[in-house]
Design an enzyme around this catalytic site. Structure first.
Site, PDB file in Angstrom:
ATOM      1  CG  ASP A  34      -8.485  -3.983  -2.726  1.00  0.00           C
ATOM      2  OD1 ASP A  34      -9.694  -3.696  -2.384  1.00  0.00           O
ATOM      3  OD2 ASP A  34      -7.716  -3.040  -3.207  1.00  0.00           O
ATOM      4  CG  HIS A  41      -2.023   1.164   1.113  1.00  0.00           C
ATOM      5  ND1 HIS A  41      -1.763   2.216   1.543  1.00  0.00           N
ATOM      6  CD2 HIS A  41      -3.336   0.747   0.796  1.00  0.00           C
ATOM      7  CE1 HIS A  41      -3.159   2.989   1.198  1.00  0.00           C
ATOM      8  NE2 HIS A  41      -4.086   2.132   0.886  1.00  0.00           N
TER       9      HIS A  41
END
Ligand code: ACO
Length: 427
Positions: free
Chosen positions: A362, A305
């Site tokens: 996700d 991320h």
């Protein structure tokens, strides 16, 4: 006078103010940099640039902290509802029982779409990606709701915000219905926001639809987890589009387009596809080696991320929710086992440890959505549905900000310098 930062450029000294937020790193205020030095900053991907002031969401990526208006995401996911979190994001405070009831009623009164939009859907191919439909239909809302597009009018802004939050489930469910060739199901305002969405998606006119409370709660939680995430790519897109004075429906359509990409909202679809491709735990080492190979473009989807260099706090809630949904629906999908083993192996691998790559939101969301019955192509549409409230809250904050200007980044030009045009017959 607060702290300042000194810069030396071309033999001259400059001083810039340092600003402090309520929490988080200080920022160097370089608004006068070009005026004073004649130089720009170069920051592709904006990794060191604060583009705005905001009081909505705070992230500490190193510590894995995500706060909405100060409240930790774990607490909201556990104890709040998507409607309550939406109110919080929009208004800054948790609602009283009466305020929540009024807000929920207002949203439910805006769930229907202009009937002519149904014909708009029929212009798409049946195999169109739902995100393609979402971009088109949400952008088209500005052609249907002229009475709420004056961004200078606070009442217009409020109504368009409510309309966007309320209509997004209807738009997403209709995109799904269209793709499977079933009739559109009109909203039922006696149901919760999420229950209504489930019915519009999976219900058919031929028989009553009973909302499974475990699925309703799980999906509502997924919506909370996706509601906002400060100045990510799609939110920055919404702000940039809005900075020119574009109407909110157009701005949210721009946000949807940005969210579609696999490095952003498309990652849960890509993560689930990857888990299916891996198939069985014994094949995981091969994929981990591929992810580490510089010459192989493959990346572990749902890992890493831009901001979190620690476990994404949303992934923790997601992992727990997978178990709840699997138990309630009696699902026994080997893909969850692959996900758990992959996470464990990657978290113990020096490559992922060194680069601080952890599962993001996700990684598990696709597994849950698939168990509920959503096809992978709908995943990003669900993300867009939930993120709409964040986009809308950020857009409203921007419009009300007295420092707001049209967004206009500069560049480091590396192209040809001025030269004379050569006629075609001389080339
Ligand atoms: N698998 C393998 N290696 C990775 C991964 C991954 N998933 N993510 C990053 N790396 C490596 C990169 O190769 C790079 O290595 P290098 O320093 O040797 O060149 C290093 O880690 C840093 O990666 P960057 O791409 O520079 O980091 P950035 O912050 O720009 O990217 C991103 C973040 C796009 C999310 C990236 O981690 C990625 O592509 N992940 C997979 C896609 C994904 O899951 N996206 C969802 C994001 S969450 C969301 O949108 C809700």
């Amino acid at each position: 006078m607060g702290d300042s930062a000194k810069l030396q450029a071309s033999g001259k000294d400059y001083e810039f103010p340092v600003l402090s937020g309520s929490v988080g790193p200080e920022v160097i205020d370089i608004r006068k940099l070009y005026g004073q030095t004649g130089k720009f900053t170069y920051d592709p991907g904006f990794t060191s640039t604060a583009s705005c002031e905001s009081a909505i969401t705070y992230i500490d990526g190193d510590e894995g902290v995500l706060l909405h208006r100060g409240y930790p995401i774990g607490q909201l996911a556990e104890d709040s509802s998507f409607m309550e979190t939406s109110y919080l994001l929009l208004n800054g405070e948790l609602p009283s029982p009466q305020e929540l009831a009024d807000f929920t009623r207002t949203i439910s009164r805006h769930t229907m779409l202009h009937e002519q939009l149904a014909t708009f859907y029929r212009g798409f191919r049946r195999d169109a990606h739902p995100m393609a439909i979402m971009c088109g239909v949400v952008g088209a809302l500005s052609a249907f709701y002229h009475d709420s597009t004056d961004i200078a009018d606070p009442q217009h802004r409020k109504i368009s915000s409510h309309r966007l939050i309320a209509k997004m489930p209807t738009i997403a469910a209709m995109a799904y219905k269209y793709s499977v060739g079933q009739p559109f199901v009109y909203p039922d305002n006696s149901l919760s926001y999420t229950g209504n969405f489930l019915r519009m998606t999976f219900g058919v006119p031929a028989e009553p639809y009973v909302v499974n409370p475990v699925v309703e709660k799980a999906l509502d939680r997924i919506f909370i987890l996706h509601a906002d995430h400060e100045q990510n790519a799609s939110t920055s897109t919404v702000r940039l589009a809005g900075s020119s004075g574009a109407n909110p429906f157009a701005c949210i359509a721009a946000g949807i387009a940005c969210l579609w990409g696999p490095a952003h909202g498309g990652a849960n679809e890509a993560a689930l596809n990857m888990l299916h491709e891996i198939g069985t735990p014994d094949r995981i080492p091969h994929y981990i080696e591929r992810a580490k190979d510089k010459n192989d473009p493959f990346r572990l989807m749902g890992f890493g991320h831009r901001v979190y260099k620690n476990y994404d706090p949303r992934a923790t809630v997601m992992q727990k929710t997978v178990r709840e949904v699997f138990e309630a629906l009696k699902v026994n999908d080997p893909v969850f086992e692959v996900a758990l083993r992959l996470e464990e192996m990657a978290l113990n691998d020096p490559y992922f440890i060194e680069k601080k790559l952890f599962p993001n939101v996700d990684f598990y969301s696709g597994v849950i959505l698939s168990a509920i019955g959503f096809p992978t192509t709908m995943f990003t549409a669900l993300f867009a549905l939930a993120r709409t409230v964040g986009w809308v809250a950020q857009w409203n904050e921007m419009i009300s900000d007295p420092n707001q200007k049209i967004g206009r980044p500069r560049q480091l030009y590396t192209g040809a310098t001025q030269r004379n045009y050569v006629p075609l017959d001389k080339r």
